[in-house]
Design an enzyme around this catalytic site. Structure first.
Site, PDB file in Angstrom:
ATOM      1  CE  LYS A  69      43.525  35.357  30.332  1.00 28.98           C
ATOM      2  NZ  LYS A  69      43.893  35.355  31.770  1.00 28.98           N
ATOM      3  CB  ALA A 130      33.014  33.607  41.900  1.00 29.10           C
ATOM      4  NE  ARG A 154      30.759  41.975  45.016  1.00 30.74           N
ATOM      5  CZ  ARG A 154      30.723  42.786  46.064  1.00 30.74           C
ATOM      6  NH1 ARG A 154      29.625  42.878  46.784  1.00 30.74           N
ATOM      7  NH2 ARG A 154      31.788  43.508  46.385  1.00 30.74           N
TER       8      ARG A 154
END
Length: 275
Positions: A69, A130, A154
């Protein structure tokens, strides 16, 4: 005069489990596009430039999944503001003059999936995770969330990344440690963007009368968290909803005709039931 055959495909690595061919082929059948084909190709970042460079006039476009992407952006002639906002392209359209235009249909797909479930605006939200999907979730929340978004992560590095994305997207982001992820479950909208199994331990912490859970996974479904959420009477939006809505937008861009939502969803549901 008979229209020339057109091609499209999804690229990524790994790609063998992608549902995109099922959804796009269902759309072509519904739209009567008998000469259109949609395939999947195992393509990594190293092989991407050569693949894109060989696209000829028969190609209508590409769907892109990880890890392509971001890697595709330098290979394109232009990128939409939506895709640029998260530095991620999941849709490439080849125009009539041969230009390659990149877009991101994940972001409006998230918004459309929520709207379909009656979620138009929320006063606050929480994101679990995230990664790349979390940044798209933030961009979607920029359109529907009027207050603060709390991201449960984390590491301090991930926390900083999410705050930077928030600044870039105009979203007020507060970060919290993953150890406190159960606190997220009281938010009006919770978006879980983590891999399979990551949120299973939270299932027993779902509160009474929860709000809305958007879990981006679709296989396996329901996740343990989604099942617990449903038992508690909360509203659910699943990964198949996102997959279908973003594919509907891709079909529209590639064919010039609105993607048939109902036919595409039914095809996706059948394919998942057969797995």
């Amino acid at each position: 005069m008979r229209q020339a055959a057109r091609r499209a495909a999804v690229l990524g690595s790994p790609i063998e489990h992608s549902l995109s061919p099922v959804l796009h082929r269902a759309a072509y059948r519904e739209l009567g596009l008998d000469d259109w084909s949609y395939d999947r190709f195992e393509v990594d970042e190293a092989a991407l430039p050569a693949f894109v460079g060989e696209l000829d006039a028969s190609w209508a476009g590409l769907s892109l999944t990880m890890p392509l992407k971001r890697a595709v952006i330098p290979l394109l002639d232009s990128v939409s503001d939506t895709a640029a906002s998260v530095e991620a392209v999941n849709t490439v359209v080849r125009t009539g003059d041969g230009r390659l235009v990149g877009d991101n249909t994940d972001i409006p797909g998230i918004v459309a999936a929520l709207h379909e479930r009656g979620v138009e605006k929320v006063p606050a939200a929480a994101i679990l995770g995230a990664g790349a999907t979390a940044s798209s979730a933030l961009a979607a929340l920029a359109r529907i969330c009027t207050g603060e978004v709390t991201a449960y992560v984390r590491s301090t590095a991930r926390a900083e990344e999410m705050r930077q994305w928030g600044d870039r997207l105009g979203v007020a982001v507060r970060t919290a440690d993953w150890a406190d992820a159960a606190d997220a479950l009281g938010a009006p909208l919770v978006i879980a963007t983590t891999p399979a199994g990551t949120t299973d331990a939270l299932a027993e912490r779902v509160p009474d009368a929860p709000g809305v859970l958007f879990d981006v996974l679709y296989d396996p479904w329901p996740t343990a968290l989604a099942a617990a959420w449903d038992r508690r009477g909360g509203r659910l939006v699943g990964g198949l909803d996102l997959l279908v809505h973003q594919a509907v937008l891709q079909v529209g861009q590639m064919t010039g005709r609105p993607g048939p939502l109902a036919a595409m969803r039914a095809a996706g549901e059948r394919a998942l039931a057969e797995r």
